[in-house]
Design a protein around this motif. Structure first.
Motif, PDB file in Angstrom:
ATOM      1  N   UNK A  22     105.926 -10.477 -38.030  1.00  0.00           N
ATOM      2  CA  UNK A  22     105.519  -9.877 -36.757  1.00  0.00           C
ATOM      3  C   UNK A  22     104.065  -9.406 -36.835  1.00  0.00           C
ATOM      4  N   UNK A  23     103.684  -8.834 -37.973  1.00  0.00           N
ATOM      5  CA  UNK A  23     102.307  -8.367 -38.136  1.00  0.00           C
ATOM      6  C   UNK A  23     101.328  -9.531 -38.055  1.00  0.00           C
ATOM      7  N   UNK A  24     101.690 -10.647 -38.663  1.00  0.00           N
ATOM      8  CA  UNK A  24     100.815 -11.822 -38.611  1.00  0.00           C
ATOM      9  C   UNK A  24     100.664 -12.306 -37.173  1.00  0.00           C
ATOM     10  N   UNK A  25     101.760 -12.315 -36.426  1.00  0.00           N
ATOM     11  CA  UNK A  25     101.689 -12.706 -35.029  1.00  0.00           C
ATOM     12  C   UNK A  25     100.814 -11.765 -34.226  1.00  0.00           C
ATOM     13  N   UNK A  26     100.894 -10.473 -34.527  1.00  0.00           N
ATOM     14  CA  UNK A  26     100.061  -9.499 -33.837  1.00  0.00           C
ATOM     15  C   UNK A  26      98.590  -9.680 -34.128  1.00  0.00           C
ATOM     16  N   UNK A  27      98.283  -9.976 -35.378  1.00  0.00           N
ATOM     17  CA  UNK A  27      96.885 -10.200 -35.746  1.00  0.00           C
ATOM     18  C   UNK A  27      96.328 -11.445 -35.056  1.00  0.00           C
ATOM     19  N   UNK A  28      97.158 -12.485 -34.970  1.00  0.00           N
ATOM     20  CA  UNK A  28      96.733 -13.700 -34.266  1.00  0.00           C
ATOM     21  C   UNK A  28      96.489 -13.405 -32.787  1.00  0.00           C
ATOM     22  N   UNK A  29      97.397 -12.642 -32.183  1.00  0.00           N
ATOM     23  CA  UNK A  29      97.272 -12.316 -30.767  1.00  0.00           C
ATOM     24  C   UNK A  29      95.984 -11.551 -30.499  1.00  0.00           C
ATOM     25  N   UNK A  30      95.736 -10.496 -31.292  1.00  0.00           N
ATOM     26  CA  UNK A  30      94.535  -9.695 -31.091  1.00  0.00           C
ATOM     27  C   UNK A  30      93.286 -10.541 -31.277  1.00  0.00           C
ATOM     28  N   UNK A  31      93.263 -11.361 -32.326  1.00  0.00           N
ATOM     29  CA  UNK A  31      92.087 -12.191 -32.588  1.00  0.00           C
ATOM     30  C   UNK A  31      91.852 -13.196 -31.469  1.00  0.00           C
ATOM     31  N   UNK A  56     101.482  -2.444 -36.849  1.00  0.00           N
ATOM     32  CA  UNK A  56     100.101  -2.422 -36.376  1.00  0.00           C
ATOM     33  C   UNK A  56      99.167  -2.868 -37.486  1.00  0.00           C
ATOM     34  N   UNK A  57      97.885  -2.996 -37.165  1.00  0.00           N
ATOM     35  CA  UNK A  57      96.920  -3.408 -38.183  1.00  0.00           C
ATOM     36  C   UNK A  57      95.795  -2.397 -38.362  1.00  0.00           C
ATOM     37  N   UNK A  58      96.114  -1.126 -38.159  1.00  0.00           N
ATOM     38  CA  UNK A  58      95.139  -0.081 -38.475  1.00  0.00           C
ATOM     39  C   UNK A  58      94.927  -0.055 -39.987  1.00  0.00           C
ATOM     40  N   UNK A  59      93.777   0.446 -40.442  1.00  0.00           N
ATOM     41  CA  UNK A  59      93.533   0.509 -41.888  1.00  0.00           C
ATOM     42  C   UNK A  59      94.655   1.220 -42.635  1.00  0.00           C
ATOM     43  N   UNK A  60      94.865   0.820 -43.867  1.00  0.00           N
ATOM     44  CA  UNK A  60      95.996   1.328 -44.647  1.00  0.00           C
ATOM     45  C   UNK A  60      96.020   2.845 -44.731  1.00  0.00           C
ATOM     46  N   UNK A  61      94.866   3.472 -44.737  1.00  0.00           N
ATOM     47  CA  UNK A  61      94.808   4.926 -44.880  1.00  0.00           C
ATOM     48  C   UNK A  61      95.492   5.655 -43.733  1.00  0.00           C
ATOM     49  N   UNK A  62      95.664   4.994 -42.596  1.00  0.00           N
ATOM     50  CA  UNK A  62      96.275   5.660 -41.441  1.00  0.00           C
ATOM     51  C   UNK A  62      97.754   5.340 -41.299  1.00  0.00           C
ATOM     52  N   UNK A  63      98.287   4.559 -42.215  1.00  0.00           N
ATOM     53  CA  UNK A  63      99.650   4.088 -42.028  1.00  0.00           C
ATOM     54  C   UNK A  63     100.686   5.103 -42.523  1.00  0.00           C
ATOM     55  N   UNK A  64     100.752   6.205 -41.840  1.00  0.00           N
ATOM     56  CA  UNK A  64     101.778   7.206 -42.116  1.00  0.00           C
ATOM     57  C   UNK A  64     102.804   7.067 -40.995  1.00  0.00           C
ATOM     58  N   UNK A  65     103.850   6.307 -41.236  1.00  0.00           N
ATOM     59  CA  UNK A  65     104.760   5.931 -40.159  1.00  0.00           C
ATOM     60  C   UNK A  65     105.338   7.119 -39.407  1.00  0.00           C
ATOM     61  N   UNK A  66     105.723   8.163 -40.141  1.00  0.00           N
ATOM     62  CA  UNK A  66     106.319   9.320 -39.471  1.00  0.00           C
ATOM     63  C   UNK A  66     105.321   9.947 -38.501  1.00  0.00           C
ATOM     64  N   UNK A  67     104.075  10.086 -38.945  1.00  0.00           N
ATOM     65  CA  UNK A  67     103.039  10.659 -38.080  1.00  0.00           C
ATOM     66  C   UNK A  67     102.792   9.765 -36.870  1.00  0.00           C
ATOM     67  N   UNK A  68     102.747   8.462 -37.102  1.00  0.00           N
ATOM     68  CA  UNK A  68     102.520   7.531 -36.000  1.00  0.00           C
ATOM     69  C   UNK A  68     103.653   7.603 -34.983  1.00  0.00           C
ATOM     70  N   UNK A  69     104.876   7.656 -35.466  1.00  0.00           N
ATOM     71  CA  UNK A  69     106.012   7.710 -34.552  1.00  0.00           C
ATOM     72  C   UNK A  69     105.983   8.989 -33.722  1.00  0.00           C
TER      73      UNK A  69
END
Length: 255
Positions: A22-31, A56-69
């Motif tokens: 799904x992430x790969x599909x999202x990256x293709x879509x955005x590009x 999502x494809x935000x930088x790894x440093x922001x990937x705190x799933x609980x915070x994002x949710x």
């Protein structure tokens, strides 16, 4: 098989079997749309506050799933997608961004386009493509509106196919009683509507709680929605109908 400028992204989403797919599909879509970022949100329970997963494809440093949710559950953009159900633009040139967009503006979520799709099993999904630019060109906006809607529909269909079919252990009466709880209706109203005693309603709810290992009837009802056994929109319609017929029908507290 999808063809055209966004066919590769849509085909990738349609064939996805894992978060990485799904992430790969999202990256293709955005590009393909000329945006920097994407985010896919899975909504369960028929409520924008029920964001259960995000890719999502935000930088790894922001990937705190609980915070994002937590952020996304109360975000203005997510709430708008749930209510409006048609594509729209957010950012300086569109709808004001919410908490999530404000926090991650410098990471490419300053402005963008959102689209969504909904059904009764996987309650829905929202597709976001975004950029750090303050404005989106009109021609890019129009194309993105159509593409995010199609991507959301494709994503939802793929997610639904991957949903495990969990057999419902509840009887029709138990499900109906939970539906009334979900609608905020009292035990007395439920008993009258079903032509049974309030004791029978209480027994049905007790058995439902036991089978689903839920502490409260509302928790059991919510679980039934998440597993596709109850429909939130049906509950809302039931609540509206009961309020019209009898203004004092509500107050399901105590179950």
């Amino acid at each position: 098989m999808n063809e055209g400028p966004f066919g590769e992204a849509l085909n990738c989403l349609n064939a996805a079997r894992s978060p990485a797919d799904f992430a790969h599909g999202g990256e293709l879509l955005a590009a393909e749309l000329g945006f920097e970022r994407f985010a896919f949100l899975v909504i369960r329970g028929g409520d924008a506050a029920a964001v259960s997963a995000v890719i999502h494809n935000a930088p790894a440093a922001t990937r705190h799933d609980a915070d994002l949710l937590d952020l996304l559950a109360g975000d203005a953009v997510v709430a708008r997608a749930r209510q409006q159900r048609i594509p729209f633009t957010w950012g300086p040139s569109g709808l004001p961004g919410g908490d999530f967009m404000a926090r991650y503006a410098d990471l490419g979520y300053r402005s963008g386009v959102a689209g969504s799709a909904w059904n009764r099993r996987v309650s829905g999904c929202i597709v976001l493509v975004s950029t750090s630019a303050a404005e989106i060109a009109p021609e890019a906006e129009a194309t993105a509106w159509a593409s995010v809607s199609l991507a959301a529909t494709t994503l939802l269909a793929a997610l639904q196919r991957l949903e495990p079919a969990v057999p419902c252990p509840l009887s029709e009466r138990e499900l109906t009683c939970l539906l009334h709880v979900l609608a905020g209706l009292s035990g007395a109203h439920t008993a009258h509507a079903l032509g049974i005693s309030t004791r029978s309603v209480s027994h049905a709810l007790e058995r439902a709680r036991s089978l689903l290992r839920a502490r409260t009837s509302y928790a059991a009802a919510t679980l039934a929605v998440r597993r596709g056994w109850l429909d939130m929109e049906h509950a809302m319609a039931l609540a509206d109908s009961a309020a019209t017929a009898s203004p004092g029908a509500g107050n399901a507290q105590g179950f």
